[in-house]
Design a protein around this motif. Structure first.
Motif, PDB file in Angstrom:
ATOM      1  N   UNK A  70      -7.202 -16.609  17.325  1.00  0.00           N
ATOM      2  CA  UNK A  70      -7.012 -18.025  17.049  1.00  0.00           C
ATOM      3  C   UNK A  70      -6.048 -18.603  18.085  1.00  0.00           C
ATOM      4  N   UNK A  71      -6.105 -19.902  18.330  1.00  0.00           N
ATOM      5  CA  UNK A  71      -5.090 -20.528  19.200  1.00  0.00           C
ATOM      6  C   UNK A  71      -3.765 -20.669  18.447  1.00  0.00           C
ATOM      7  N   UNK A  72      -3.017 -19.587  18.382  1.00  0.00           N
ATOM      8  CA  UNK A  72      -1.812 -19.543  17.560  1.00  0.00           C
ATOM      9  C   UNK A  72      -0.672 -20.378  18.144  1.00  0.00           C
ATOM     10  N   UNK A  73       0.021 -21.088  17.269  1.00  0.00           N
ATOM     11  CA  UNK A  73       1.162 -21.891  17.672  1.00  0.00           C
ATOM     12  C   UNK A  73       2.434 -21.067  17.767  1.00  0.00           C
ATOM     13  N   UNK A  74       2.426 -19.862  17.185  1.00  0.00           N
ATOM     14  CA  UNK A  74       3.602 -18.986  17.255  1.00  0.00           C
ATOM     15  C   UNK A  74       3.134 -17.546  17.345  1.00  0.00           C
ATOM     16  N   UNK A  75       3.769 -16.779  18.231  1.00  0.00           N
ATOM     17  CA  UNK A  75       3.492 -15.363  18.425  1.00  0.00           C
ATOM     18  C   UNK A  75       4.798 -14.587  18.337  1.00  0.00           C
ATOM     19  N   UNK A  76       4.724 -13.307  17.944  1.00  0.00           N
ATOM     20  CA  UNK A  76       5.897 -12.435  17.985  1.00  0.00           C
ATOM     21  C   UNK A  76       5.458 -10.983  17.912  1.00  0.00           C
ATOM     22  N   UNK A  77       6.143 -10.146  18.671  1.00  0.00           N
ATOM     23  CA  UNK A  77       6.008  -8.702  18.535  1.00  0.00           C
ATOM     24  C   UNK A  77       6.950  -8.234  17.439  1.00  0.00           C
ATOM     25  N   UNK A  78       6.554  -7.190  16.727  1.00  0.00           N
ATOM     26  CA  UNK A  78       7.471  -6.576  15.767  1.00  0.00           C
ATOM     27  C   UNK A  78       8.625  -5.929  16.521  1.00  0.00           C
TER      28      UNK A  78
END
Length: 307
Positions: A152-160
């Motif tokens: 999806x065109x995500x507005x927020x990303x993060x690695x654990x």
């Protein structure tokens, strides 16, 4: 910035002086980030972002943006900072000089993240669900590497924190992926309207995410959603969440008070308010000893954490 430290988080609704207040912008703060080494603090408003020295408060960078800001993230060694526009380009800026060193002019969705091992930068393109791609670059050279299809065109990303997972959230979808292969590990879809938010626990075993008035809790080991709804009092819409430790996390909801939740009971244990205006976003320092909140009035509040 003032240098007054608060005493600790002691009692419900106790009004205390924060450690520091930065008069950052004349518009609401949309995003926050602390560099992995704890030396720098970044914040973004709708059309600009800035970076400060954590210790003395010196402003190092201030950049205007042609479109609203999305996430901000630092290089592992804090040598550069990246700010993605919500629908637009994203750039990389040297923290010593403030000069832009790299530009990615394609349309992006605002989500950008750096892996804990410092080897990968990831961002998602803007576009239709199922037709977008998560792009990746090798660090430190920012050389393109193979990305993942059908994100999806995500507005927020993060690695654990342990680097095992990469998660993204959009207006109605949260996805948890295996960071190496891109394999789907968990997915939760809702029928809400509005920006989503999420945070990993410090031991990487849980992801707390949500939209509007509800929080959801996912076990990262198997992708199961263990608690479908955690609704707060007054039915106020959550705006952000950030883990202080594996035992506690904080939420903000546009009121002046930040709430501290137990990750064991999923209940509010305490809240506190410095009278700095409605809180819009939150993050925590890498060592978990300080929290940071943005406000509707453009201030950035830095406070001590005492568990």
């Amino acid at each position: 910035m003032c240098g007054v430290r608060n005493r600790s988080i002691l009692a419900p609704k106790e009004r205390e002086q924060p450690m520091r207040v930065i008069d950052a912008f004349d518009k609401p703060v949309r995003a926050l980030a602390v560099s992995p080494d704890g030396r720098l603090l970044a914040a973004a408003a709708p059309m600009e972002f800035a970076v400060w020295d954590w210790v003395n408060g010196t402003e190092l960078i201030r950049q205007r943006l042609p479109s609203p800001a999305g996430q901000v993230t630092f290089a592992p060694d804090a040598s550069w900072v990246s700010c993605a526009e919500r629908v637009g380009a994203f750039g990389v800026f040297a923290t010593r000089t403030g000069k832009q060193t790299h530009a990615f002019p394609a349309l992006w969705s605002g989500g950008v993240a750096v892996s804990p091992d410092g080897k990968t930068l990831a961002a998602t393109r803007a576009g239709q669900r199922g037709r977008t791609k998560l792009e990746c670059w090798e660090l430190p050279g920012l050389r393109p590497k193979t990305g993942f299809d059908f994100w999806s065109p995500f507005a927020r990303l993060a690695f654990s924190p342990n680097g095992e997972f990469l998660a993204g959230i959009s207006t109605d979808l949260f996805e948890l992926r295996v960071s190496v292969s891109g394999g789907l590990n968990g997915r939760h879809r809702v029928n809400y309207v509005g920006d989503g938010f999420f945070s990993f626990s410090r031991d990487s075993q849980w992801a707390v995410f949500g939209w509007e008035t509800d929080l959801h809790v996912m076990d990262t080991r198997n992708g199961n959603v263990l608690m479908m709804r955690v609704t707060q009092p007054e039915n106020r819409a959550f705006l952000d969440v950030a883990f202080l430790s594996s035992r506690h996390f904080i939420t903000v909801d546009g009121t002046p008070a930040v709430r501290v939740w137990s990750a064991d009971s999923w209940a509010i244990e305490r809240e506190y308010d410095w009278g700095c205006g409605g809180l819009t976003c939150a993050t925590v320092s890498p060592d978990g000893l300080a929290g940071v909140c943005g406000t509707r009035t453009g201030k950035v509040v830095v406070f001590d954490v005492d568990e």
